[in-house]
Enzyme design. Sequence first.
Site, PDB file in Angstrom:
ATOM      1  N   GLU A 220       0.834  -1.212   0.000  1.00 36.88           N
ATOM      2  CA  GLU A 220       0.000   0.000   0.000  1.00 36.88           C
ATOM      3  C   GLU A 220       0.865   1.257   0.000  1.00 36.88           C
ATOM      4  OE1 GLU A 220      -3.016  -0.140  -0.633  1.00 36.88           O
ATOM      5  OE2 GLU A 220      -3.900  -1.950   0.214  1.00 36.88           O
ATOM      6  N   ARG A 224       0.766   3.774  -3.265  1.00 36.21           N
ATOM      7  CA  ARG A 224       0.093   5.068  -3.055  1.00 36.21           C
ATOM      8  C   ARG A 224       1.097   6.186  -2.781  1.00 36.21           C
ATOM      9  NH1 ARG A 224      -5.728   3.552  -0.388  1.00 36.21           N
ATOM     10  NH2 ARG A 224      -5.514   1.312  -0.545  1.00 36.21           N
ATOM     11  N   ASP A 364      -4.949  -9.998  -8.248  1.00 42.79           N
ATOM     12  CA  ASP A 364      -5.140  -9.075  -9.368  1.00 42.79           C
ATOM     13  C   ASP A 364      -3.889  -8.482 -10.009  1.00 42.79           C
ATOM     14  OD1 ASP A 364      -4.748  -7.643  -7.025  1.00 42.79           O
ATOM     15  OD2 ASP A 364      -6.569  -6.438  -7.159  1.00 42.79           O
ATOM     16  N   GLU A 533     -11.609   0.396 -10.668  1.00 40.71           N
ATOM     17  CA  GLU A 533     -11.195  -0.541 -11.729  1.00 40.71           C
ATOM     18  C   GLU A 533     -12.019  -0.428 -13.011  1.00 40.71           C
ATOM     19  OE1 GLU A 533     -11.571  -1.409  -8.524  1.00 40.71           O
ATOM     20  OE2 GLU A 533      -9.447  -1.599  -8.027  1.00 40.71           O
TER      21      GLU A 533
HETATM   22  C1  DMJ Z   1      -6.038   0.379  -5.288  1.00 36.78           C
HETATM   23  O1  DMJ Z   1      -5.282   0.613  -4.170  1.00 36.78           O
HETATM   24  C2  DMJ Z   1      -5.240  -0.291  -6.363  1.00 36.78           C
HETATM   25  O2  DMJ Z   1      -5.881  -0.118  -7.578  1.00 36.78           O
HETATM   26  C3  DMJ Z   1      -5.028  -1.749  -6.093  1.00 36.78           C
HETATM   27  O3  DMJ Z   1      -4.373  -2.397  -7.131  1.00 36.78           O
HETATM   28  C4  DMJ Z   1      -6.342  -2.430  -5.862  1.00 36.78           C
HETATM   29  N1  DMJ Z   1      -7.124  -1.773  -4.871  1.00 36.78           N
HETATM   30  C5  DMJ Z   1      -7.276  -0.352  -4.899  1.00 36.78           C
HETATM   31  C6  DMJ Z   1      -8.461   0.163  -5.650  1.00 36.78           C
HETATM   32  O4  DMJ Z   1      -9.566  -0.584  -5.631  1.00 36.78           O
END
Ligand code: DMJ
Length: 644
Positions: A220, A224, A364, A533
């Site tokens: 995270e 971010r 994912d 997404e």
């Molecule tokens: C974000 O922090 C990123 O896109 C991550 O890959 C998946 N989750 C969140 C958004 O849903």
Amino acid sequence: MSKSLPYSVKDVHYDNAKFRHRSFFKVITQTLFTSDMKRECVSCSTGKFLGLFMIFGLACLMLTHASKTPSVTDGLSKVLGTNEEQKVVTDVGLRFKKLLRRAPRLPPRLSGNEKVSSGIFTGKPNDHDEEKWKARQRNVKEAFTHAWSGYKKFAMGYDELLPLSMQGFDGLGGLGATVVDSLDTAMIMGLEEVVSEAGSWIESNLLDRISQKGDVNLFETTIRVLGGLLSAYHLSGGDQDMNLANTGPKPTIYLEIAKNLADRLLSAFTSSPTPIPYSDVLLKNSSAHPASNLLSSTSEVSTLQLEFNYLSAISGDPKYKTEGMKVFAHFKTLPKVEGLVPIYISPHSGEFIGQEIRLGSRGDSYYEYLIKVWLQLRSIQDGNFTYLYDMYEEAMRGVRHLLVQKTIPNELVFVGELPGGSKGSFSPKMDHLVCFLPGTLALGATKGITKEKAMKDNLLTIEDFENLKLAEDLAKTCFEMYSVTSTGLAPEIAYFHTKDFYEDGLGGGNQSSEYVNDIIIKFNDRHNLLRPETVESLFVLYRITQDPKYREWGWQIFQSFEKYTKVDSGGYTSLNDVTTLPPQRRDKMETFFLGETLKYLYLLFGDSSVIPLDKFVFNTEAHPFPIKDAIYLEGGSNMMKGIM
Ligand code: DMJ
């Protein structure tokens, strides 16, 4: 176990035979060998002799034919940046083999539908439409300003805003995550006041926070905070030795803080006994430890490399890239199920743990970064990263073969899960998170250029077409996950009606939706976290296909966010239940609403030359990094068009 409907070439509506470009010689040979003349000729010995003579003559002509027509494999080697294409193949045997192996070529042609719906062959651009999209883009900018103003008023310096209780909350370790996640969106939108506020906060506070704070999640924090700093550095002119921002700190401030942060994050790699990093870092003393279950998520450990690679490029220090890329080199050696991988991995043994396979949570962005890291590194000559492309292609074949099914009654295409791995049963369940996949598939197919150009230049393989088709089908399903609900907003998780699965009475609430019987939404899955997404994929698909329907879908989704998630006092809130009206609200504005959701919507409605997809790669949190050669070799300043 339910039987999957394989998503094969059969399901792709492109008639490759019809579209295939045939050389003059092939036209003649094929005509000869399919006509009555062939039957008559081969029945007599003179005919046989003449036939053999002709074949021999034609073969000689083809072998000595000087002009080299580009093929699919040529196109791929071109984008792979290998030296293959420069090799002169003199060996006659090899030439024969090449001719036999050559994949069918597809000429630059769009179907009638595509022409109509894209409007790209309809002559003059429609000024009225452009005005409409500019106005809609301004609406998104206003939404961002509203979101930021709520955060600034009630939560400045906290990770997130709780918009209903009008206070801040540190859910991500206390590094002011919303400030950093928002900054490059404000730059792209040209919101100088926000750039100044966010930039000044970062300059005055972030280093202190980094050196004093405790536990943060490696993934995270990387996507971010590190990602946000790096992209702010680029967008403000840092790697061109310029200061393009009229306001806020000098770009080098962002780089210095990014390095300080990344140096501490590196402890997750260096303390682990394997190339798989620990999941958590104690920033203040640069130490790391595994999560309480001792495991790391597959997606988390493989979603750090775009950031670490770019930091190495701009800092000149290879250590970030070296550590990050060890993860992929290690993944390359692990056993997979048709390219698909379980969602947990042990940093102690370096092995996958459990069998669970999905492209939703914890799985994912492994798939997303395979192709994006390859795109980022493919032109760099210091290593061979083709294995990433191969792993991506294999995984997408696995997705099409093992995970794709269609719903009853309306044949929506979705990507399900294998909770028990290859031997377990298929689950017709899809996290909203999976909706990143249409964008990734489209990007992987054309490598960021438009479909039209890719077709004109003969760059698309059959698999690229399959992936593009799946991207478009899946994007529709993701959009219908929104339009099937009463609020027009998607749930966190959807199930799909198949021949093996149905539950009555769990529709989305919008009875006028055609898909109300196809999509099933269980009680626990009805929340919406303002996730990006789907709009991310709409943005990528719009750029690549130029089909305006993706913009219209994005506009519908944006209007629903405006209607049901906007909080008067400032900010936007997550919802508890998207299927009931009025929806129950949850009191949290996630950082990615400003970092991703609104950025992608803004770019979707704007000029396609801003942050072009063949010259930038977006990290998984929507922070764009330049693809090195594209920027430096083709002139960086044009890429900045429309920014600041
Ligand atoms: C974000 O922090 C990123 O896109 C991550 O890959 C998946 N989750 C969140 C958004 O849903």
